[in-house]
Design a protein around this motif. Sequence first.
Motif, PDB file in Angstrom:
ATOM      1  N   ALA A  73      23.545  -1.614  -4.845  1.00  0.00           N
ATOM      2  CA  ALA A  73      22.224  -1.254  -5.367  1.00  0.00           C
ATOM      3  C   ALA A  73      21.613  -0.123  -4.548  1.00  0.00           C
ATOM      4  O   ALA A  73      21.957   0.087  -3.383  1.00  0.00           O
ATOM      5  CB  ALA A  73      21.310  -2.469  -5.337  1.00  0.00           C
ATOM      6  N   THR A  74      20.704   0.607  -5.182  1.00  0.00           N
ATOM      7  CA  THR A  74      20.018   1.725  -4.545  1.00  0.00           C
ATOM      8  C   THR A  74      18.518   1.503  -4.625  1.00  0.00           C
ATOM      9  O   THR A  74      18.005   1.079  -5.660  1.00  0.00           O
ATOM     10  CB  THR A  74      20.360   3.049  -5.270  1.00  0.00           C
ATOM     11  N   LEU A  75      17.816   1.807  -3.537  1.00  0.00           N
ATOM     12  CA  LEU A  75      16.362   1.679  -3.485  1.00  0.00           C
ATOM     13  C   LEU A  75      15.738   3.047  -3.257  1.00  0.00           C
ATOM     14  O   LEU A  75      16.177   3.801  -2.382  1.00  0.00           O
ATOM     15  CB  LEU A  75      15.952   0.739  -2.353  1.00  0.00           C
ATOM     16  N   SER A  76      14.710   3.360  -4.042  1.00  0.00           N
ATOM     17  CA  SER A  76      13.920   4.573  -3.860  1.00  0.00           C
ATOM     18  C   SER A  76      12.476   4.144  -3.637  1.00  0.00           C
ATOM     19  O   SER A  76      11.909   3.397  -4.445  1.00  0.00           O
ATOM     20  CB  SER A  76      14.020   5.456  -5.110  1.00  0.00           C
ATOM     21  N   ILE A  77      11.889   4.599  -2.545  1.00  0.00           N
ATOM     22  CA  ILE A  77      10.500   4.245  -2.224  1.00  0.00           C
ATOM     23  C   ILE A  77       9.651   5.498  -2.348  1.00  0.00           C
ATOM     24  O   ILE A  77       9.864   6.484  -1.639  1.00  0.00           O
ATOM     25  CB  ILE A  77      10.394   3.656  -0.802  1.00  0.00           C
ATOM     26  N   ASP A  78       8.698   5.462  -3.269  1.00  0.00           N
ATOM     27  CA  ASP A  78       7.834   6.602  -3.525  1.00  0.00           C
ATOM     28  C   ASP A  78       6.376   6.168  -3.370  1.00  0.00           C
ATOM     29  O   ASP A  78       5.614   6.123  -4.330  1.00  0.00           O
ATOM     30  CB  ASP A  78       8.098   7.158  -4.931  1.00  0.00           C
ATOM     31  N   THR A  79       6.033   5.784  -2.146  1.00  0.00           N
ATOM     32  CA  THR A  79       4.654   5.389  -1.864  1.00  0.00           C
ATOM     33  C   THR A  79       4.329   5.686  -0.412  1.00  0.00           C
ATOM     34  O   THR A  79       5.206   5.598   0.456  1.00  0.00           O
ATOM     35  CB  THR A  79       4.404   3.895  -2.163  1.00  0.00           C
ATOM     36  N   GLU A  80       3.099   6.059  -0.194  1.00  0.00           N
ATOM     37  CA  GLU A  80       2.586   6.251   1.159  1.00  0.00           C
ATOM     38  C   GLU A  80       1.379   5.340   1.380  1.00  0.00           C
ATOM     39  O   GLU A  80       0.575   5.574   2.283  1.00  0.00           O
ATOM     40  CB  GLU A  80       2.205   7.718   1.372  1.00  0.00           C
ATOM     41  N   GLN A  81       1.257   4.311   0.558  1.00  0.00           N
ATOM     42  CA  GLN A  81       0.101   3.425   0.604  1.00  0.00           C
ATOM     43  C   GLN A  81       0.111   2.513   1.817  1.00  0.00           C
ATOM     44  O   GLN A  81       1.163   2.061   2.277  1.00  0.00           O
ATOM     45  CB  GLN A  81       0.051   2.540  -0.649  1.00  0.00           C
ATOM     46  N   TYR A  82      -1.087   2.241   2.259  1.00  0.00           N
ATOM     47  CA  TYR A  82      -1.350   1.172   3.215  1.00  0.00           C
ATOM     48  C   TYR A  82      -2.210   0.174   2.465  1.00  0.00           C
ATOM     49  O   TYR A  82      -3.144   0.562   1.756  1.00  0.00           O
ATOM     50  CB  TYR A  82      -2.095   1.703   4.439  1.00  0.00           C
ATOM     51  N   VAL A  83      -1.888  -1.100   2.592  1.00  0.00           N
ATOM     52  CA  VAL A  83      -2.613  -2.125   1.858  1.00  0.00           C
ATOM     53  C   VAL A  83      -3.128  -3.193   2.814  1.00  0.00           C
ATOM     54  O   VAL A  83      -2.570  -3.394   3.891  1.00  0.00           O
ATOM     55  CB  VAL A  83      -1.727  -2.779   0.765  1.00  0.00           C
ATOM     56  N   SER A  84      -4.189  -3.852   2.393  1.00  0.00           N
ATOM     57  CA  SER A  84      -4.712  -4.987   3.135  1.00  0.00           C
ATOM     58  C   SER A  84      -4.018  -6.229   2.592  1.00  0.00           C
ATOM     59  O   SER A  84      -4.208  -6.594   1.430  1.00  0.00           O
ATOM     60  CB  SER A  84      -6.232  -5.097   2.941  1.00  0.00           C
ATOM     61  N   ALA A  94      -3.952 -20.263   5.270  1.00  0.00           N
ATOM     62  CA  ALA A  94      -4.923 -19.178   5.207  1.00  0.00           C
ATOM     63  C   ALA A  94      -4.207 -17.831   5.317  1.00  0.00           C
ATOM     64  O   ALA A  94      -3.179 -17.719   5.977  1.00  0.00           O
ATOM     65  CB  ALA A  94      -5.936 -19.323   6.333  1.00  0.00           C
ATOM     66  N   LEU A  95      -4.772 -16.837   4.656  1.00  0.00           N
ATOM     67  CA  LEU A  95      -4.214 -15.499   4.739  1.00  0.00           C
ATOM     68  C   LEU A  95      -4.574 -14.865   6.077  1.00  0.00           C
ATOM     69  O   LEU A  95      -5.680 -15.034   6.578  1.00  0.00           O
ATOM     70  CB  LEU A  95      -4.769 -14.612   3.625  1.00  0.00           C
ATOM     71  N   ASN A  96      -3.642 -14.136   6.638  1.00  0.00           N
ATOM     72  CA  ASN A  96      -3.870 -13.373   7.855  1.00  0.00           C
ATOM     73  C   ASN A  96      -3.796 -11.899   7.459  1.00  0.00           C
ATOM     74  O   ASN A  96      -2.737 -11.277   7.545  1.00  0.00           O
ATOM     75  CB  ASN A  96      -2.815 -13.724   8.908  1.00  0.00           C
ATOM     76  N   LEU A  97      -4.923 -11.346   6.994  1.00  0.00           N
ATOM     77  CA  LEU A  97      -4.929  -9.988   6.459  1.00  0.00           C
ATOM     78  C   LEU A  97      -4.858  -8.948   7.565  1.00  0.00           C
ATOM     79  O   LEU A  97      -5.478  -9.095   8.619  1.00  0.00           O
ATOM     80  CB  LEU A  97      -6.189  -9.752   5.624  1.00  0.00           C
ATOM     81  N   GLU A  98      -4.062  -7.918   7.294  1.00  0.00           N
ATOM     82  CA  GLU A  98      -3.933  -6.788   8.195  1.00  0.00           C
ATOM     83  C   GLU A  98      -3.577  -5.563   7.369  1.00  0.00           C
ATOM     84  O   GLU A  98      -3.259  -5.672   6.178  1.00  0.00           O
ATOM     85  CB  GLU A  98      -2.863  -7.056   9.259  1.00  0.00           C
ATOM     86  N   THR A  99      -3.626  -4.405   7.982  1.00  0.00           N
ATOM     87  CA  THR A  99      -3.226  -3.178   7.314  1.00  0.00           C
ATOM     88  C   THR A  99      -1.704  -3.074   7.383  1.00  0.00           C
ATOM     89  O   THR A  99      -1.127  -3.113   8.463  1.00  0.00           O
ATOM     90  CB  THR A  99      -3.873  -1.950   7.985  1.00  0.00           C
ATOM     91  N   VAL A 100      -1.081  -2.962   6.209  1.00  0.00           N
ATOM     92  CA  VAL A 100       0.376  -2.954   6.112  1.00  0.00           C
ATOM     93  C   VAL A 100       0.818  -1.661   5.433  1.00  0.00           C
ATOM     94  O   VAL A 100       0.306  -1.303   4.370  1.00  0.00           O
ATOM     95  CB  VAL A 100       0.879  -4.168   5.297  1.00  0.00           C
ATOM     96  N   GLU A 101       1.775  -0.970   6.048  1.00  0.00           N
ATOM     97  CA  GLU A 101       2.371   0.208   5.433  1.00  0.00           C
ATOM     98  C   GLU A 101       3.415  -0.277   4.430  1.00  0.00           C
ATOM     99  O   GLU A 101       4.442  -0.859   4.810  1.00  0.00           O
ATOM    100  CB  GLU A 101       3.021   1.102   6.489  1.00  0.00           C
ATOM    101  N   LEU A 102       3.140  -0.067   3.153  1.00  0.00           N
ATOM    102  CA  LEU A 102       3.977  -0.614   2.089  1.00  0.00           C
ATOM    103  C   LEU A 102       5.412  -0.103   2.156  1.00  0.00           C
ATOM    104  O   LEU A 102       6.361  -0.878   1.997  1.00  0.00           O
ATOM    105  CB  LEU A 102       3.363  -0.321   0.721  1.00  0.00           C
ATOM    106  N   ALA A 103       5.618   1.182   2.408  1.00  0.00           N
ATOM    107  CA  ALA A 103       6.979   1.737   2.449  1.00  0.00           C
ATOM    108  C   ALA A 103       7.800   1.092   3.564  1.00  0.00           C
ATOM    109  O   ALA A 103       8.954   0.709   3.356  1.00  0.00           O
ATOM    110  CB  ALA A 103       6.930   3.253   2.634  1.00  0.00           C
ATOM    111  N   GLN A 104       7.215   0.965   4.739  1.00  0.00           N
ATOM    112  CA  GLN A 104       7.935   0.372   5.871  1.00  0.00           C
ATOM    113  C   GLN A 104       8.287  -1.087   5.593  1.00  0.00           C
ATOM    114  O   GLN A 104       9.418  -1.515   5.831  1.00  0.00           O
ATOM    115  CB  GLN A 104       7.099   0.468   7.146  1.00  0.00           C
TER     116      GLN A 104
END
Length: 158
Positions: free
Chosen positions: A42-53, A18-28
């Motif tokens: 490799a280089t990573l660039s994160i350009d989001t401030e989204q929080y997702v369920s 079963a899924l255990n849904l929570e609010t997740v900060e995508l960038a973190q």
Amino acid sequence: MDHLIDDMLTFARIGTEALNLETVELAQLTEESWSSVDQQNATLSIDTEQYVSADRTRLRQLLENILSNAVMYGGSDVFVRVGELDDGFYIEDDGPGIPATDRTAVFEAGYSPGTEGTGFGLSIVKQVTEAHGWDIRITEGSDNGTRFEITKIGIISQ
């Protein structure tokens, strides 16, 4: 062999838990996932401030698998970008890309274009998206690489 066994167990488990849904900060979570990847140069660039369920553990698996593939198949100095879409997010790289004719096949269990992978990474990604009720598609990235678009996500305003 250990990596293959781990991938097979993850693949088998995803559809049954079963899924255990929570609010997740995508960038973190992306940064945490990136730290688990053998990044080489490799280089990573994160350009989001989204929080997702989302189920944090499964979303992390999705991120780690896509990021690992970017490094494995994009080259040791690949540039990877994570950004926002209106109803989701994308992960793209500037590697050689996935030919349009293979973009569906890469999600099949056991598919691998080379000898490095187990062939389960992107099938696990597909399972995670389906378990959440999300959509995923592969397109060409802005720098001719591969772009994964994950959509129909519950974006949470912060």
